[in-house]
Scaffold this motif. Structure first.
Motif, PDB file in Angstrom:
ATOM      1  N   VAL A   1      -6.021  16.782  -5.663  1.00 54.10           N
ATOM      2  CA  VAL A   1      -6.647  15.796  -4.517  1.00 54.10           C
ATOM      3  C   VAL A   1      -5.632  14.870  -4.522  1.00 54.10           C
ATOM      4  N   ILE A   2      -5.622  14.838  -3.180  1.00 55.45           N
ATOM      5  CA  ILE A   2      -4.053  13.783  -2.562  1.00 55.45           C
ATOM      6  C   ILE A   2      -4.638  12.846  -1.653  1.00 55.45           C
ATOM      7  N   GLY A   3      -4.073  11.615  -1.733  1.00 54.74           N
ATOM      8  CA  GLY A   3      -4.547  10.592  -0.795  1.00 54.74           C
ATOM      9  C   GLY A   3      -3.649  10.525   0.604  1.00 54.74           C
ATOM     10  N   GLU A   4      -3.743   9.926   1.488  1.00 57.39           N
ATOM     11  CA  GLU A   4      -3.187   9.989   2.725  1.00 57.39           C
ATOM     12  C   GLU A   4      -1.607   9.656   2.598  1.00 57.39           C
ATOM     13  N   GLU A   5      -1.497   8.518   1.625  1.00 55.37           N
ATOM     14  CA  GLU A   5      -0.127   8.155   1.610  1.00 55.37           C
ATOM     15  C   GLU A   5       0.866   9.040   0.767  1.00 55.37           C
ATOM     16  N   GLY A   6       0.222   9.514  -0.323  1.00 55.29           N
ATOM     17  CA  GLY A   6       0.819  10.705  -0.767  1.00 55.29           C
ATOM     18  C   GLY A   6       1.190  11.845  -0.109  1.00 55.29           C
ATOM     19  N   LEU A   7       0.188  12.330   0.791  1.00 51.90           N
ATOM     20  CA  LEU A   7       0.499  13.385   1.510  1.00 51.90           C
ATOM     21  C   LEU A   7       1.490  13.177   2.536  1.00 51.90           C
ATOM     22  N   GLU A   8       1.908  12.142   3.005  1.00 54.71           N
ATOM     23  CA  GLU A   8       2.935  11.818   3.914  1.00 54.71           C
ATOM     24  C   GLU A   8       4.176  11.814   3.199  1.00 54.71           C
ATOM     25  N   LYS A   9       4.235  11.621   2.042  1.00 55.65           N
ATOM     26  CA  LYS A   9       5.331  11.705   1.260  1.00 55.65           C
ATOM     27  C   LYS A   9       5.807  13.178   0.988  1.00 55.65           C
ATOM     28  N   LEU A  10       4.809  13.859   0.590  1.00 55.92           N
ATOM     29  CA  LEU A  10       5.089  15.309   0.589  1.00 55.92           C
ATOM     30  C   LEU A  10       5.431  16.071   1.675  1.00 55.92           C
ATOM     31  N   LYS A  11       5.181  15.381   2.665  1.00 54.61           N
ATOM     32  CA  LYS A  11       5.561  16.397   3.885  1.00 54.61           C
ATOM     33  C   LYS A  11       7.083  15.990   4.208  1.00 54.61           C
ATOM     34  N   GLU A  12       7.772  14.969   3.760  1.00 54.91           N
ATOM     35  CA  GLU A  12       8.954  14.666   3.866  1.00 54.91           C
ATOM     36  C   GLU A  12       9.965  15.481   2.614  1.00 54.91           C
ATOM     37  N   ASN A  13       9.075  16.265   2.006  1.00 57.19           N
ATOM     38  CA  ASN A  13       9.889  17.012   0.377  1.00 57.19           C
ATOM     39  C   ASN A  13      10.287  18.184   1.042  1.00 57.19           C
ATOM     40  N   GLU A  14      11.599  18.130   0.947  1.00 56.51           N
ATOM     41  CA  GLU A  14      12.454  19.296   1.493  1.00 56.51           C
ATOM     42  C   GLU A  14      12.308  20.701   0.556  1.00 56.51           C
ATOM     43  N   ASN A  15      11.664  20.491  -0.199  1.00 55.43           N
ATOM     44  CA  ASN A  15      11.462  21.718  -1.395  1.00 55.43           C
ATOM     45  C   ASN A  15       9.955  22.242  -1.121  1.00 55.43           C
ATOM     46  N   ILE A  16       9.245  21.742  -0.304  1.00 56.93           N
ATOM     47  CA  ILE A  16       7.882  22.107  -0.116  1.00 56.93           C
ATOM     48  C   ILE A  16       7.979  23.000   1.238  1.00 56.93           C
ATOM     49  N   ALA A  17       7.405  24.073   1.084  1.00 51.71           N
ATOM     50  CA  ALA A  17       7.311  25.004   2.334  1.00 51.71           C
ATOM     51  C   ALA A  17       6.191  24.713   3.394  1.00 51.71           C
ATOM     52  N   GLU A  18       5.020  24.531   2.694  1.00 54.79           N
ATOM     53  CA  GLU A  18       3.989  24.397   3.486  1.00 54.79           C
ATOM     54  C   GLU A  18       2.726  23.655   2.615  1.00 54.79           C
ATOM     55  N   ILE A  19       1.964  22.760   3.482  1.00 57.99           N
ATOM     56  CA  ILE A  19       0.771  22.117   2.986  1.00 57.99           C
ATOM     57  C   ILE A  19      -0.386  22.329   3.525  1.00 57.99           C
TER      58      ILE A  19
ATOM     59  N   GLU B   1       7.515  12.100  -7.046  1.00 61.32           N
ATOM     60  CA  GLU B   1       7.860  10.839  -6.158  1.00 61.32           C
ATOM     61  C   GLU B   1       6.362  10.087  -5.632  1.00 61.32           C
ATOM     62  N   LEU B   2       5.321  10.664  -6.142  1.00 65.46           N
ATOM     63  CA  LEU B   2       4.190   9.946  -5.862  1.00 65.46           C
ATOM     64  C   LEU B   2       3.658   8.875  -6.955  1.00 65.46           C
ATOM     65  N   LYS B   3       2.926   7.783  -6.581  1.00 68.89           N
ATOM     66  CA  LYS B   3       2.308   6.951  -7.497  1.00 68.89           C
ATOM     67  C   LYS B   3       1.050   7.692  -8.020  1.00 68.89           C
ATOM     68  N   GLU B   4       0.579   6.801  -9.049  1.00 69.98           N
ATOM     69  CA  GLU B   4      -0.471   7.442  -9.751  1.00 69.98           C
ATOM     70  C   GLU B   4      -1.891   7.137  -8.726  1.00 69.98           C
ATOM     71  N   THR B   5      -1.577   6.082  -7.931  1.00 71.50           N
ATOM     72  CA  THR B   5      -2.782   5.731  -7.075  1.00 71.50           C
ATOM     73  C   THR B   5      -2.887   6.571  -5.715  1.00 71.50           C
ATOM     74  N   GLU B   6      -1.594   7.520  -5.746  1.00 74.54           N
ATOM     75  CA  GLU B   6      -1.622   8.492  -4.642  1.00 74.54           C
ATOM     76  C   GLU B   6      -2.144   9.850  -4.519  1.00 74.54           C
ATOM     77  N   TYR B   7      -2.516  10.177  -5.762  1.00 74.30           N
ATOM     78  CA  TYR B   7      -2.990  11.646  -5.844  1.00 74.30           C
ATOM     79  C   TYR B   7      -3.671  11.418  -7.299  1.00 74.30           C
ATOM     80  N   GLU B   8      -4.822  12.346  -7.564  1.00 68.19           N
ATOM     81  CA  GLU B   8      -5.702  12.385  -8.957  1.00 68.19           C
ATOM     82  C   GLU B   8      -4.966  13.360  -9.801  1.00 68.19           C
ATOM     83  N   LYS B   9      -4.291  12.778 -10.757  1.00 63.02           N
ATOM     84  CA  LYS B   9      -3.686  13.684 -11.695  1.00 63.02           C
ATOM     85  C   LYS B   9      -4.514  14.739 -12.560  1.00 63.02           C
ATOM     86  N   GLU B  10      -5.592  14.381 -12.640  1.00 60.62           N
ATOM     87  CA  GLU B  10      -6.494  15.324 -13.315  1.00 60.62           C
ATOM     88  C   GLU B  10      -6.756  16.363 -12.584  1.00 60.62           C
ATOM     89  N   THR B  11      -6.632  16.363 -11.459  1.00 59.71           N
ATOM     90  CA  THR B  11      -7.132  17.570 -10.403  1.00 59.71           C
ATOM     91  C   THR B  11      -6.052  18.486 -10.040  1.00 59.71           C
TER      92      THR B  11
END
Length: 276
Positions: A123-141, A100-110
Motif C-alpha cells: 500500500v503506497i501513498g501518492e508521494e511514494g508512488l511518484e518517487k518510485l516512478k523515478e527509480n531506474e531499477n523498476i520496470a513497471e508499476i 528511498e521512501l519515508k515511513e509516511t509514504e507507504y505502509e510497511k506492514e503491507t
C-alpha cells in the motif's frame, strides 16, 4: 457680588459637562459602518483616552492550529511493483526498492515480496508512488488489479473424457499422483465429488484472500473449476484421479486481488515437489 457668584457656578457646571462628555467619547469610541465589499474593515479601538484606528483583514481572527495527520491512510492504494531482474548482477531486494521512501509514504506492514516473479506489492501513498516512478531499477508499476470469475464448461468442449482410456507408457492419463493448484474462490472439499472431506481429494490449501488456513469456497466458482479439473463421483473432471490444492484468492463476491494470486502462485511453486 451676587452676579459674580452666579457666573462662577455656571462656568463650573459647563466645564463639568464637557469633561464627562469627552470621557464618554473616549471610552465608547465611534460607531463605524462596515462595508462588506471592502477588502479591509476599519474599526475604532480605545487607547486610554485617545481614539486610534486600526485595520483588520476580513475574518482575521486567531484560530487554533489544526493537527495535520501525516499518515497516508486516505490517499493510498495497493500497487504491484515489478523490478528489473538484475541490478548490479543480483536481484533487486525489497529494501532497495523502498529505501528511498519515508515511513509516511507507504505502509510497511503491507509489503509482500514475491519469489516466482521479480516484484513486490504494498500500500503506497501518492508521494511514494511518484518517487518510485523515478527509480531506474523498476520496470513497471501497476495498481493491484481486481479480477473476476466467470463460469464455463470445459470437459465436453475439449473432449477430455476421450483421453481417460488412453495410456502413455502403461499409465492411464487420469492425473493420478499429481496435485493441481486451483486459484479461485476456494474449494468445497466436503462435496461428494471432491472427496467428501478435507484431506481426501483436496489435500492442501490456504486462504490468501482472508489470510487464514481454511480455503473453503464461499462462492461456488472455485468448486466448479476444481470439479472440472478433478471431480470423481457423479461428475468426473478432466483428470479424475488428480488431487486438488485449494488456493483461495477470491472473495464471496468473486473479486480477486492480483497480489493474493501472486502469493498463491509462490506457495504452489514452493510446494510443487510435495504434492507431485
Amino acid at each position: 457680588s451676587r452676579i459674580i457668584c452666579i457666573l462662577l457656578v455656571l462656568i463650573v457646571i459647563t466645564g463639568t459637562f464637557f469633561l464627562f462628555n469627552n470621557k464618554e467619547e473616549a471610552i465608547t469610541g465611534k460607531l463605524v459602518e462596515i462595508d462588506e465589499n471592502k477588502q479591509e474593515i476599519p474599526i475604532a479601538i480605545n487607547n486610554k483616552t485617545n481614539l486610534t484606528e486600526k485595520k483588520l483583514q476580513p475574518n482575521q481572527t486567531k484560530k487554533p492550529k489544526l493537527k495535520i495527520n501525516n499518515s497516508i491512510q486516505n490517499k493510498t492504494k495497493r500497487y504491484i511493483v515489478f523490478y528489473k531482474n538484475k541490478t548490479s548482477e543480483k536481484n533487486l531486494k525489497t529494501k532497495e526498492v523502498l529505501s528511498e521512501l519515508k515511513e509516511t509514504e507507504y505502509e510497511k506492514e503491507t509489503v509482500v515480496e514475491y519469489t516466482s516473479t521479480p516484484a513486490i506489492s504494498a500500500v503506497i501513498g501518492e508521494e511514494g508512488l511518484e518517487k518510485l516512478k523515478e527509480n531506474e531499477n523498476i520496470a513497471e508499476i501497476i495498481e493491484d488489479p481486481i479480477l473476476h470469475v466467470t463460469m464455463s464448461d470445459s470437459v465436453g468442449i475439449i473432449s477430455a473424457n476421450d483421453m481417460w482410456g488412453k495410456q502413455i507408457e502403461g499409465i492411464n492419463i487420469t492425473g493420478k499422483g499429481q496435485g493441481v493448484c486451483v486459484l479461485d474462490t476456494g474449494v468445497n472439499y466436503n462435496h461428494a465429488d471432491l472427496g467428501g472431506a478435507w484431506g481426501v481429494k483436496v489435500i492442501a490449501g490456504y486462504d490468501h484472500y482472508n489470510g487464514d488456513s481454511d480455503p473453503n469456497d464461499d462462492n461456488s466458482h472455485g468448486s466448479h473449476v476444481a470439479g472440472t479439473v478433478a471431480a470423481n463421483g457423479t461428475i468426473r473432471g478432466m483428470a479424475p484421479d488428480a488431487n486438488i490444492i485449494a488456493m483461495k484468492v477470491c472473495g464471496s463476491g468473486g473479486s480477486c486481488s492480483g497480489s493474493a494470486m501472486m502469493s498463491a502462485i509462490d506457495w504452489c511453486v514452493a510446494n510443487k515437489a510435495t504434492y507431485n
